[in-house]
Every structure is written in C-alpha cells, then in structure tokens.
Design a protein around this motif. Sequence first.
Motif, mmCIF file in Angstrom:
data_model
loop_
_atom_site.group_PDB
_atom_site.id
_atom_site.type_symbol
_atom_site.label_atom_id
_atom_site.label_comp_id
_atom_site.label_asym_id
_atom_site.label_seq_id
_atom_site.Cartn_x
_atom_site.Cartn_y
_atom_site.Cartn_z
ATOM 1 N N ALA A 187 0.816 -1.213 0.000
ATOM 2 C CA ALA A 187 0.000 0.000 0.000
ATOM 3 C C ALA A 187 0.850 1.263 0.000
ATOM 4 C CB ALA A 187 -0.920 0.008 1.224
ATOM 5 N N MET A 188 2.152 1.113 -0.205
ATOM 6 C CA MET A 188 3.027 2.285 -0.190
ATOM 7 C C MET A 188 3.002 2.980 -1.534
ATOM 8 S SD MET A 188 6.317 1.335 2.006
ATOM 9 C CE MET A 188 6.170 0.772 3.680
ATOM 10 N N ALA A 189 2.730 4.262 -1.474
ATOM 11 C CA ALA A 189 2.708 5.073 -2.691
ATOM 12 C C ALA A 189 4.135 5.431 -3.098
ATOM 13 C CB ALA A 189 1.896 6.345 -2.449
ATOM 14 N N THR A 190 4.289 5.775 -4.334
ATOM 15 C CA THR A 190 5.565 6.236 -4.859
ATOM 16 C C THR A 190 5.471 7.737 -5.100
ATOM 17 O OG1 THR A 190 5.895 4.130 -5.977
ATOM 18 C CG2 THR A 190 7.215 5.993 -6.753
ATOM 19 N N ARG A 191 6.337 8.477 -4.426
ATOM 20 C CA ARG A 191 6.328 9.929 -4.624
ATOM 21 C C ARG A 191 6.882 10.244 -6.003
ATOM 22 N NH1 ARG A 191 9.650 13.592 -0.608
ATOM 23 N NH2 ARG A 191 11.372 12.710 -1.771
ATOM 24 N N PHE A 192 6.192 11.098 -6.714
ATOM 25 C CA PHE A 192 6.670 11.475 -8.038
ATOM 26 C C PHE A 192 6.923 12.965 -8.154
ATOM 27 C CE2 PHE A 192 2.084 11.410 -8.181
ATOM 28 C CZ PHE A 192 1.746 12.559 -8.875
ATOM 29 N N TYR A 193 6.706 13.712 -7.071
ATOM 30 C CA TYR A 193 7.039 15.135 -7.056
ATOM 31 C C TYR A 193 7.186 15.579 -5.617
ATOM 32 C CZ TYR A 193 6.701 20.192 -7.539
ATOM 33 O OH TYR A 193 6.949 21.541 -7.478
ATOM 34 N N HIS A 194 8.170 16.429 -5.373
ATOM 35 C CA HIS A 194 8.373 16.986 -4.041
ATOM 36 C C HIS A 194 8.906 18.399 -4.187
ATOM 37 C CE1 HIS A 194 10.865 17.687 -0.360
ATOM 38 N NE2 HIS A 194 9.697 17.372 0.155
ATOM 39 N N TRP A 195 8.367 19.295 -3.402
ATOM 40 C CA TRP A 195 8.861 20.664 -3.365
ATOM 41 C C TRP A 195 8.990 21.055 -1.913
ATOM 42 C CZ3 TRP A 195 6.922 25.247 -1.343
ATOM 43 C CH2 TRP A 195 7.604 26.389 -1.717
#
Length: 100
Positions: free
Chosen positions: A88-96
């Motif tokens: 159930a772990m999401a993959t981050r595809f953007y971070h600011w």
Amino acid sequence: MEPRSSNNVVQLFRNFDETDLPHRMGTRRRQLFSYRDLYFHLQDFDVDDGPERIERAKSDPRFVRISEDLKPFIQPYDPATWRSPADAMATRFYHWDAST
C-alpha cells in the motif's frame, strides 16, 4: 476507513507512537488523513531507508499488534493483492520544499 472510526485509529497510533518503535523505524512525523472513506497514512523519515526499516520492524510484537488492532477500522484498498504494508506504499513522483 470505517466511517466515524478516526478517534479509534488516532488512539491506536497515539499509543504506538509513545513507544520507541517509531524512532527505530526513523519516523520523524506521522500524518493521518481521510477522504470519502479512504485512509491516507503519510510518514516522514529522518533517513532514506524508512521502507526497509518498516520491513524489519514487521516482526516486532508492537507492529503486529497495531496492524491487528487497525483491522476493524481500516480495510486494504485491494484485498486481493494485500500481503503487507509494502503493498500500500505510494511512490512519490514530485516533491517541493520551500527551504531548498
């Protein structure tokens, strides 16, 4: 997430977060969200190996207990494929971040 169960879920995590296990996993911050019966669990880690530390912590009795205690309130999004939290772990595809 089961409607109206947020107080139960908060209490379970409050008790869990008072142990040393979140620190051993490198958890810096935990945030829980709900939206239309969906449950979102966001954890920030002090280290880059947070998912690996969670994987190692899975055998700790406290981790096993909170996982079992959450079951009446939170169901897997896709029960057919659920085997562990890693499913159930999401993959981050953007971070600011304003500080960078």
